[in-house]
Design a protein around this motif. Structure first.
Motif, mmCIF file in Angstrom:
data_model
loop_
_atom_site.group_PDB
_atom_site.id
_atom_site.type_symbol
_atom_site.label_atom_id
_atom_site.label_comp_id
_atom_site.label_asym_id
_atom_site.label_seq_id
_atom_site.Cartn_x
_atom_site.Cartn_y
_atom_site.Cartn_z
ATOM 1 N N ASP A 9 0.794 -1.204 0.000
ATOM 2 C CA ASP A 9 0.000 0.000 0.000
ATOM 3 C C ASP A 9 0.835 1.265 0.000
ATOM 4 O OD1 ASP A 9 -2.756 -1.174 1.947
ATOM 5 O OD2 ASP A 9 -2.129 -1.496 -0.079
ATOM 6 N N THR A 26 -10.888 -5.259 -1.577
ATOM 7 C CA THR A 26 -9.648 -5.925 -1.981
ATOM 8 C C THR A 26 -9.819 -7.437 -1.973
ATOM 9 O OG1 THR A 26 -8.279 -4.112 -1.140
ATOM 10 C CG2 THR A 26 -7.210 -6.262 -1.388
ATOM 11 N N GLU A 71 -12.107 -8.774 -4.777
ATOM 12 C CA GLU A 71 -11.481 -8.850 -6.097
ATOM 13 C C GLU A 71 -10.407 -9.922 -6.181
ATOM 14 O OE1 GLU A 71 -12.344 -7.200 -8.950
ATOM 15 O OE2 GLU A 71 -14.063 -6.731 -7.662
ATOM 16 N N PHE A 72 -9.735 -10.188 -5.073
ATOM 17 C CA PHE A 72 -8.557 -11.054 -5.078
ATOM 18 C C PHE A 72 -8.796 -12.416 -5.750
ATOM 19 C CE2 PHE A 72 -5.749 -13.938 -2.411
ATOM 20 C CZ PHE A 72 -4.583 -13.651 -3.097
ATOM 21 N N THR A 117 -1.326 -6.022 1.019
ATOM 22 C CA THR A 117 -2.218 -5.481 -0.009
ATOM 23 C C THR A 117 -3.560 -5.146 0.612
ATOM 24 O OG1 THR A 117 -1.153 -7.028 -1.547
ATOM 25 C CG2 THR A 117 -3.094 -5.848 -2.347
ATOM 26 N N GLN A 174 -5.704 -2.367 -0.822
ATOM 27 C CA GLN A 174 -6.529 -1.539 -1.698
ATOM 28 C C GLN A 174 -6.713 -2.237 -3.035
ATOM 29 O OE1 GLN A 174 -5.666 2.660 -2.023
ATOM 30 N NE2 GLN A 174 -4.594 2.664 -0.064
ATOM 31 N N VAL A 175 -7.857 -2.001 -3.675
ATOM 32 C CA VAL A 175 -8.172 -2.671 -4.939
ATOM 33 C C VAL A 175 -7.139 -2.346 -6.012
ATOM 34 C CG1 VAL A 175 -9.821 -2.761 -6.855
ATOM 35 C CG2 VAL A 175 -10.642 -2.900 -4.497
ATOM 36 N N TYR A 206 -4.070 -1.838 -5.722
ATOM 37 C CA TYR A 206 -2.852 -2.591 -5.485
ATOM 38 C C TYR A 206 -3.040 -4.085 -5.731
ATOM 39 C CZ TYR A 206 -1.159 1.755 -3.423
ATOM 40 O OH TYR A 206 -0.781 3.048 -3.229
ATOM 41 N N VAL A 207 -4.216 -4.613 -5.411
ATOM 42 C CA VAL A 207 -4.428 -6.028 -5.687
ATOM 43 C C VAL A 207 -4.481 -6.268 -7.193
ATOM 44 C CG1 VAL A 207 -6.978 -6.212 -5.719
ATOM 45 C CG2 VAL A 207 -5.608 -8.086 -4.803
#
Length: 333
Positions: free
Chosen positions: A3, A95, A98-99, A299, A301-302, A304-305
């Protein structure tokens, strides 16, 4: 990336294939100089390492003890998941949502990360994604009484809201002789799937190496980055030799690796291994070593992922690329 910053693998490297070729003094006698040089850096040369048809394909590595494959980029939860308010949890929820959609699987946490286990368990349960994930956590004790460690693990099951933990690791080698037999009993009972140990200190490497030689371990977890390469000297080759999976934490060295590249455009040559950000470059540097099973950048935040998981797709750096990456960070060491 983590992040603070942001960083896409080629053919899966077979540890057995690498070992058959040989690593060490006799290597050059049985392979070409180019291959020998590449293997010393943990990669294969360009003609092997990069297949144009494989760009965008998810890179997964097999856990040596089982053959189960894991995507090579996961999530670490230290500090960033130690939160309590709904506002703080909101970006973490997105996050984690989405991961798995992006192909990610491994999430690593620990009781020592404050509320990280609680928050991870709460969000994973809320999102209904437990069966799509590989959950790893840790246990440690001081002394020789296993009871506190058993209680700690029971609390981890409760916090993570799961009846099964994929990987239980003895944290920083604290209580290995007492805890490893307990972990093996829990593995036999089906409560945990894999057993491992962790360290984040080079000074513990001699002890770690002894454990790798004497104990049956599914995983080790170490810190390794482009500017922190000591593990590549003995620990990673030994993991290959003994068939032990490797999780890598602190892949950005708490953002150290970004110090000299902040205001610098991503080099054109990064396209040769399908990296489009600095975070992807530094993650792929680590994943290029065939001993590494999965790297776990923090990780939360979206954006960053999205960036980090792109680092587990496409091509991998060659030996020459690795040298260039090392030169970039050398100036700050």
């Amino acid at each position: 990336m983590s992040d603070t910053f942001r960083p896409q693998s080629s053919a899966n490297f077979s540890r057995r294939a690498v070992l058959k070729l040989g690593i060490g003094a006799g290597l050059a006698a049985i392979v070409t100089p180019a291959v020998a040089e590449a293997l010393r850096h943990g990669v294969l040369p360009p003609v092997v390492a990069r297949d144009e048809a494989a760009q965008g394909v998810l890179i997964a590595r097999a856990i040596p003890s089982s053959g189960e494959k894991l995507p090579v980029v996961g999530i670490g939860t230290a500090r960033r998941y130690d939160v309590s308010t709904a506002e703080e949890k909101a970006p973490l929820r997105e996050t984690l949502r989405e991961f798995p959609k992006l192909g990610g699987k491994v999430i690593d946490t620990a009781p020592g990360y404050g509320q990280a286990e609680v928050v991870t368990g709460e969000l994973v349960s809320e999102l209904g994604i437990r069966e799509r994930l590989f959950l790893a956590t840790k246990v440690s004790i001081r002394g020789t009484d296993a009871a506190p460690g058993v209680a700690q693990m029971e609390e981890s099951f409760r916090r993570l809201k799961t009846a099964r933990i994929d990987l239980m690791q003895v944290w920083n080698l604290q209580g290995t002789s007492t805890l490893l037999p307990v972990l093996r009993e829990m593995k036999a009972a089906g409560r945990i799937r894999y057993v491992g140990v962790t360290t984040s200190s080079d000074q513990q490497y001699p002890i770690l190496e002894q454990l790798m030689q004497s104990e049956t371990l599914d995983f080790i977890q170490i810190d390794y980055a482009a500017d922190n390469r000591n593990a590549a000297e003995r620990v990673l080759p030994l993991a290959c030799e003994k068939g032990i999976g490797v999780l890598v934490n602190l892949p950005f060295g708490r953002t150290r690796v970004f110090q000299n590249v902040l205001q610098t455009p991503v080099p054109e040559w990064a396209k040769e291994f399908d990296a489009s950000s600095w975070a992807q470059i530094f993650l792929k540097y680590i994943v290029a070593n065939p001993a590494v099973t999965c790297v776990i950048p923090g990780t939360a935040q979206v954006k960053y992922v999205n960036d980090n998981t792109a680092g587990m797709r496409g091509g991998l750096p060659t030996a020459e690329h690795l040298k260039r990456i090392e030169a970039l960070v050398q100036r700050s060491m």
